[in-house]
Design a protein around this motif. Structure first.
Motif, mmCIF file in Angstrom:
data_model
loop_
_atom_site.group_PDB
_atom_site.id
_atom_site.type_symbol
_atom_site.label_atom_id
_atom_site.label_comp_id
_atom_site.label_asym_id
_atom_site.label_seq_id
_atom_site.Cartn_x
_atom_site.Cartn_y
_atom_site.Cartn_z
ATOM 1 N N VAL A 446 -0.160 -2.315 -5.313
ATOM 2 C CA VAL A 446 -1.101 -3.272 -5.914
ATOM 3 C C VAL A 446 -0.795 -4.686 -5.424
ATOM 4 C CG1 VAL A 446 -1.983 -4.274 -8.052
ATOM 5 C CG2 VAL A 446 -1.443 -1.833 -7.949
ATOM 6 N N GLU A 447 0.488 -5.052 -5.395
ATOM 7 C CA GLU A 447 0.861 -6.388 -4.920
ATOM 8 C C GLU A 447 0.426 -6.597 -3.471
ATOM 9 O OE1 GLU A 447 4.796 -7.815 -7.379
ATOM 10 O OE2 GLU A 447 5.108 -6.329 -5.801
ATOM 11 N N LYS A 448 0.618 -5.582 -2.646
ATOM 12 C CA LYS A 448 0.222 -5.692 -1.231
ATOM 13 C C LYS A 448 -1.279 -5.906 -1.112
ATOM 14 C CE LYS A 448 0.514 -3.161 3.167
ATOM 15 N NZ LYS A 448 0.964 -1.895 3.820
ATOM 16 N N ASN A 449 -2.049 -5.173 -1.912
ATOM 17 C CA ASN A 449 -3.510 -5.281 -1.874
ATOM 18 C C ASN A 449 -3.983 -6.669 -2.321
ATOM 19 O OD1 ASN A 449 -6.247 -4.971 -3.461
ATOM 20 N ND2 ASN A 449 -6.206 -3.290 -1.967
ATOM 21 N N LEU A 450 -3.439 -7.158 -3.437
ATOM 22 C CA LEU A 450 -3.849 -8.469 -3.944
ATOM 23 C C LEU A 450 -3.376 -9.597 -3.034
ATOM 24 C CD1 LEU A 450 -3.214 -8.009 -7.790
ATOM 25 C CD2 LEU A 450 -5.399 -7.903 -6.576
ATOM 26 N N SER A 451 -2.224 -9.412 -2.373
ATOM 27 C CA SER A 451 -1.720 -10.416 -1.426
ATOM 28 C C SER A 451 -2.637 -10.530 -0.216
ATOM 29 C CB SER A 451 -0.304 -10.052 -0.959
ATOM 30 O OG SER A 451 0.613 -10.136 -2.007
ATOM 31 N N LYS A 452 -3.088 -9.381 0.301
ATOM 32 C CA LYS A 452 -3.995 -9.378 1.459
ATOM 33 C C LYS A 452 -5.281 -10.148 1.168
ATOM 34 C CE LYS A 452 -2.788 -5.264 4.149
ATOM 35 N NZ LYS A 452 -3.266 -3.932 4.587
ATOM 36 N N LYS A 453 -5.706 -10.100 -0.097
ATOM 37 C CA LYS A 453 -6.940 -10.786 -0.483
ATOM 38 C C LYS A 453 -6.697 -12.246 -0.857
ATOM 39 C CE LYS A 453 -9.282 -6.598 -2.042
ATOM 40 N NZ LYS A 453 -9.984 -5.911 -3.147
ATOM 41 N N GLY A 454 -5.438 -12.678 -0.761
ATOM 42 C CA GLY A 454 -5.107 -14.067 -1.054
ATOM 43 C C GLY A 454 -5.115 -14.408 -2.529
ATOM 44 N N LEU A 455 -5.057 -13.399 -3.388
ATOM 45 C CA LEU A 455 -5.125 -13.643 -4.826
ATOM 46 C C LEU A 455 -3.752 -13.897 -5.438
ATOM 47 C CD1 LEU A 455 -7.771 -10.905 -5.691
ATOM 48 C CD2 LEU A 455 -8.117 -13.379 -5.645
ATOM 49 N N ILE A 456 -2.694 -13.380 -4.807
ATOM 50 C CA ILE A 456 -1.335 -13.668 -5.237
ATOM 51 C C ILE A 456 -0.478 -13.914 -3.998
ATOM 52 C CG2 ILE A 456 -1.480 -12.280 -7.352
ATOM 53 C CD1 ILE A 456 0.189 -10.120 -5.905
ATOM 54 N N SER A 457 0.670 -14.543 -4.202
ATOM 55 C CA SER A 457 1.646 -14.704 -3.140
ATOM 56 C C SER A 457 2.992 -14.283 -3.692
ATOM 57 C CB SER A 457 1.707 -16.162 -2.670
ATOM 58 O OG SER A 457 2.764 -16.331 -1.750
ATOM 59 N N THR A 458 3.579 -13.259 -3.104
ATOM 60 C CA THR A 458 4.819 -12.685 -3.645
ATOM 61 C C THR A 458 6.076 -13.278 -2.997
ATOM 62 O OG1 THR A 458 4.669 -10.860 -2.063
ATOM 63 C CG2 THR A 458 3.681 -10.525 -4.236
ATOM 64 N N LYS A 459 5.952 -14.486 -2.435
ATOM 65 C CA LYS A 459 7.098 -15.109 -1.763
ATOM 66 C C LYS A 459 8.201 -15.498 -2.751
ATOM 67 C CE LYS A 459 4.459 -16.784 2.200
ATOM 68 N NZ LYS A 459 3.970 -17.968 2.949
ATOM 69 N N SER A 460 7.828 -15.756 -3.995
ATOM 70 C CA SER A 460 8.837 -16.062 -5.011
ATOM 71 C C SER A 460 8.849 -14.941 -6.042
ATOM 72 C CB SER A 460 8.533 -17.398 -5.702
ATOM 73 O OG SER A 460 7.312 -17.321 -6.405
#
Length: 606
Positions: A446-460
């Protein structure tokens, strides 16, 4: 075997060869959820994996009974172990059972002395007359009304029933009777988790069966976790309230009782005064507690035929429940015969509801019905079975997570509250923790999918919009294992992030001062290191929660030992409207055929 904790425990008794294997078996069974072992079981079952196989033929119950220096009985428990009938216990757990049984008996005996007076009061109660007039005429017997009367008449009542059978509505009816009799009544609402406690309060506040004159009182009730109600002590297994310092309450209502383990319930009932009315709610078909015991099921199963009461109770109920005919039990064998009521009609899932039919098929292990789901293209409306673990079906479901992400650059309390509520409308449920079908793999997807769409950034670690579940009790912060929060920027300082939770506290809405609503409370991430991402969670963790949309992901392997009908049923019944199950026919059939089996002596001792 050196790293096996059960062998290590048994090794303390190396001078008693007859005792060692039983100590090993009791320790191993306790870790698997059983309170005791039946020593008449086959040696193959009892001593599986026990290393000292060459002396196995010498293991005997007769040998155990000779070890009086280490094994006590009901009248002598100052020994490390207890043999009661054919059940062998570690003494602590025998004591827990004893506390539970004695506590229940005390409540029942105290309530019995009040029943005549209470029955007379019910006959003249205005609220009870209203309940009689408004009863559901579509059913032969309105079990909610029966349960309400029983809970008023008794000091100990268990109300069990599946999803949508109206357990909370029944509580609303009970409270209307109790507040009519005594407007100053002190009522405590409790549940094993903060989420379950809060959901009971919310359901009660929204219930339309509450008379207006009592709505303010019921809205003012605060929900508690059992730990908070008892008063947790820092780094201690003991509580502020106990046998010497009883809880101050006229009525205690405990929801989601299937989640309560034997140790916690023993400490809780020890702190309940016999003059208190204790009302236990739960679904006995759900998963048992994570810790040892299957308490709700054990108590309910002491009653052979539910809703068949003693002749005395049946006659009393028929006297006040006009036009209701009850079938008295010919011979009462259980202390709880007149204290367990099963709600049998689901208002959420009618007779033709697909969700209702699916849950019934699973809990009754109807293998033919489950087979037909795959042969007929699915079980019905709002339910999708995906045996191929389709990537597209998965993506369609997780697209719903996009709705909770607020795209405004500056947060407000209202937006955080709205985001939390939207997030809590759906959830992915998993059986296992690791792997692609496990919680970790699903959260990462889920995180990978939302990151690809620019909705979240999991860098932190604590990224904006990260949903988290608390995995440890924090009574000092009023947060408990299972509470769900959301990482968002602080509205007062957008350089800081906090984890925000819907709280059980209430405050007035400025535009509607008479309306109360949940609010949010924020905590620094540094205070909450025990949190995990929660787009997906285990079925165990989901107990006490309901979601509009559920994706239940089963493991692909049939060999997962925890596959049981209780687990599958619990996952299915978390869905209020839409359910998608990713799982093969073989896995679903295997799950429905499996059953949680935990040994205890509660049924026999009651």
């Amino acid at each position: 075997m050196a790293d096996n904790p059960h062998h290590h425990f048994a090794s303390f008794f190396k001078e008693q060869k007859d005792l060692q294997p039983f100590v090993y078996a009791a320790s191993k069974s306790l870790a698997e959820g059983s309170i005791c072992i039946d020593v008449t079981g086959s040696s193959e079952d009892l001593f599986e994996d026990y290393s000292d196989k060459e002396t196995e033929e010498e293991f005997s119950v007769a040998g155990l009974k000779k070890l009086q220096s280490l094994i006590g009985n009901e009248s002598n428990i100052k020994k490390p172990f207890v043999l009661h009938g054919n059940n062998f216990y570690i003494t602590r757990y025998f004591n827990y059972e004893t506390q539970i049984i004695e506590g229940i008996k005390s409540l029942i005996e105290k309530g019995a002395g009040e029943q005549g007076k209470r029955l007379d009061w019910l006959k003249g109660s205005e609220e009870f007359k209203k309940l009689l007039e408004s009863r559901d005429g579509t059913m032969k017997t309105d079990w909610q009304l029966v349960a309400s009367a029983m809970a008023y008449l008794n000091n100990f009542t268990i109300i069990t029933g599946g999803p949508g059978t109206g357990k909370t509505t029944t509580v609303a009816k009970i409270l209307s009777l109790l507040f009519e009799e005594n407007p100053e009544l002190e009522v405590k609402l409790a549940a094993p988790t903060g989420k379950a406690a809060m959901r009971m309060k919310e359901s009660l506040s929204a219930n339309k069966k509450i008379p207006e004159r009592f709505r303010e009182k019921i809205n003012a009730l605060n929900p508690y976790t059992l730990h908070r109600l008892l008063g947790s002590k820092h780094l201690s297994p003991y509580f502020k309230h106990n046998r010497q310092n009883k809880l101050q309450a006229d009525v205690i209502i405990v929801d989601e009782a299937s989640m309560i383990d034997v140790a916690l319930f023993a400490k809780f009932i020890d702190a309940v005064d016999p003059s208190t009315r204790l009302i236990i709610l739960g679904d006995q078909d759900q998963l048992t507690s994570v810790e040892a015991g299957s308490l709700l099921g054990d108590l309910c199963n002491t009653v052979g035929a539910k809703n068949y009461f003693s002749a005395t109770t049946s006659n009393a109920l028929e006297e006040i429940l006009s036009a209701t005919k009850l079938n008295p039990q010919a011979e009462v064998e259980s202390l709880l015969q007149d204290h367990v009521v099963e709600l049998q009609h689901s208002y959420r899932f009618d007779r033709h509801s697909a969700l209702g039919a699916v849950s019934r098929s699973v809990i009754s292990n109807d293998q033919n019905a489950i087979q037909s789901w795959f042969e007929n293209g699915g079980p019905g409306e709002n339910i999708q079975i995906d045996p191929n673990y389709s990537e597209e079906i998965f993506k369609d479901f997780i697209r719903n997570f996009e709705t909770y992400i607020d795209r405004n650059k500056k947060s407000s309390m209202e937006e955080i509250e709205a985001s939390l509520k939207k997030f809590n409308e759906l959830r992915i449920l998993a059986v296992i923790k690791n792997g692609k079908q496990g919680v970790a793999g699903l959260n990462a997807a889920v995180e990978k999918n939302l990151s690809k769409k620019g909705l979240i950034s999991t860098k932190s670690e604590f990224y904006d919009h990260r949903p988290v579940i608390v995995t440890k009790n924090h009574p000092d912060l009023q947060l408990f294992n299972g509470d769900i929060g959301l990482v968002r920027k602080d509205p007062d300082d957008d350089k800081k992030v906090k984890i925000w939770f819907l709280t059980e506290d209430q405050k007035a809405d400025q535009e509607n001062p008479d309306k109360e609503r949940p609010v949010v409370r924020g905590y620094s991430p540094g205070l909450l290191t025990d949190v995990e991402t929660v787009f997906a969670m285990t079925v165990h963790k989901s107990q006490g929660s309901e979601f509009k949309n559920v994706l239940l992901v089963m493991p692909k392997s049939e060999e997962v030992p925890i596959l049981t009908r209780e687990l599958l049923y619990t996952g299915i019944t978390r869905a209020k409207k839409n359910l998608t199950i990713q799982g093969t026919k073989e896995v679903l059939l295997k799950s429905a055929a499996g059953q949680v089996k935990r040994a205890s002596g509660i049924a026999n001792r009651l």
